[in-house]
Design an enzyme around this catalytic site. Structure first.
Site, short mmCIF file in Angstrom:
data_model
loop_
_atom_site.label_atom_id
_atom_site.label_comp_id
_atom_site.label_asym_id
_atom_site.label_seq_id
_atom_site.Cartn_x
_atom_site.Cartn_y
_atom_site.Cartn_z
CB CYS A 1 -3.41 -9.22 6.23
SG CYS A 1 -2.17 -7.92 6.27
NE ARG B 1 -2.34 -6.12 -0.26
CZ ARG B 1 -3.49 -5.70 -0.76
NH1 ARG B 1 -3.94 -6.24 -1.87
NH2 ARG B 1 -4.17 -4.75 -0.15
CB CYS C 1 -7.48 -7.48 7.46
SG CYS C 1 -6.58 -6.87 6.03
CE LYS D 1 -4.25 -0.59 4.82
NZ LYS D 1 -3.72 -1.64 5.69
CD GLU E 1 -13.54 5.03 7.96
OE1 GLU E 1 -13.18 4.80 9.12
OE2 GLU E 1 -14.25 4.26 7.31
CE1 TYR F 1 8.09 -0.43 3.65
CE2 TYR F 1 6.78 1.05 2.30
CZ TYR F 1 6.86 -0.01 3.18
OH TYR F 1 5.72 -0.64 3.59
CE LYS G 1 -0.83 1.41 3.96
NZ LYS G 1 -0.92 0.20 4.73
#
Ligand code: PBG
Length: 352
Positions: A133, A216, A141, A206, A244, A324, A259
């Site tokens: 992406c 983004r 993506c 996700k 998943e 972060y 996530k």
């Protein structure tokens, strides 16, 4: 001491459970703490951009920067000094196209970044985010077929990206695309290319989350039209996450990611209870931005809220956390933000 006549003389209360005994001092609380966080728990994402001399702060993510490759040695040195052991790399290429060719170029921005980091500090663990992406001109993506992401052609592209990152020095590759069958294809391609020992950390559960908004901007990867709900999971589903994760482990994933994190603690807990594999939680951009914004307004104590959040994510069952806040959290832990030791601990409430 008893004060007479105030009505609170303290009748004997035989048999009550005095759980406060274990909370009276920092030392006792330390002794019975179930969950601890430490520098080894955190993976710091970095946004690597083209050009040189670029250190551009991301508006919605104060303290996070788009960095050109030449700026990385300094950043890596700072991270290592703080105690951070691992980074997750995203690339912002100069040119984007329909095929995301910048994502697998031998001299692509992420590939150059990986070599630069390994030259600076071979000990720093490098995780490469494998997705298209940031490299497609349409921001989706993978390879488009009309308005839809074509699963199988995208999987072939992802395998190529993963091998190029492994060749460039990635220690782990992390596919974040949510295409079907990509872990198996990436495993086969890595093995073919001689990277049999390179682990895959898949973004297995996700979600199609609005918490990715600031990312983004950071990675310049906003889809030009539509959204990612045709491949990322519906936030309303938890059991589906187990499917998943089971599929990805079955296809050869070594580590799995859940996530986002803060609004998905139940999913982390279910995953932890259901599988033995290492589980990583991604404390995403929007979660970081909310804490930063409230702190800037003076509404919360950023250090305490961030460390409490990271503790909660780990308590929910995450072994490690992509965040972060990694660099700052390491520094705050070292400064002892969590460990206020005072003889009469209740007093800290008064002079805090
Ligand atoms: C896709 C990718 C995204 C994030 C990590 N990898 C964005 C998306 O799926 O739209 C989001 C991370 C964050 O919000 O911090 N390459």
């Amino acid at each position: 001491m008893r004060v007479a006549g105030n009505g609170f003389e303290g009748a004997a209360m035989p048999g009550i459970r005095r759980t406060r005994r274990l909370r009276r001092s920092a030392a006792v609380r330390d002794l019975v703490r179930e969950t601890t966080i430490a520098a080894e728990d955190f993976i710091q994402p970095l946004f690597v951009t083209h050009g040189s001399g670029v250190r551009h702060e991301i508006g919605s993510m104060p303290g996070q920067f788009q960095l050109s490759v030449d700026q990385l040695p300094r950043e890596i040195e700072e991270l290592a000094e703080a105690g951070v052991k691992a980074v997750l790399l995203f690339g912002i290429p100069e040119e984007k196209d329909r095929e995301a060719s910048g994502a697998f170029a031998a001299d692509g921005v992420v590939q150059r970044a990986m070599r630069a980091i390994k030259r600076e500090n071979p000990e720093m663990l490098i995780v490469g985010d494998v997705c298209a992406c940031e490299y497609t001109d349409h921001g989706h993506c993978g390879i488009l077929d009309g308005c839809e992401v074509d699963n199988d052609r995208t999987v072939a592209l992802l395998a190529r990206i993963a091998v190029s990152q492994a060749d460039a020095g990635a220690d782990i590759v992390a596919p974040s695309d949510m295409m079907d069958g990509r872990v198996q294809a990436i495993r086969a391609a890595l093995d073919d290319a001689g990277h049999v020992n390179l682990p895959i950390m898949s973004y297995a559960a996700k979600y199609a989350s609005a918490f990715y908004g600031p990312f983004r901007e950071a990675a310049a990867s906003m889809p030009a039209f539509g959204d990612r709900r045709s491949h990322q999971m519906d936030p309303a589903n938890a059991r589906e996450a187990l499917t998943e994760i089971a599929i990805d482990l079955d296809e050869g994933a070594d580590i799995v990611i859940v996530k986002p994190a803060m609004a998905y603690l139940d999913v982390i807990r279910m995953a932890r209870d259901s599988f033995d594999a290492p589980i990583v939680a991604y404390n995403v951009s929007g979660e970081y931005a909310m804490i930063k914004a409230a702190a800037q307004l003076g509404w919360i104590d950023e250090r305490k809220v961030a460390l409490e959040t990271l503790t909660a994510i780990k308590r929910a069952g995450a072994g490690r956390i992509i965040t972060y806040h990694a660099k700052e959290a390491c520094r705050w832990l070292r400064e002892g933000v969590l460990a206020q030791r005072r003889p009469v601990d209740v007093m800290s409430e008064w002079d805090a």
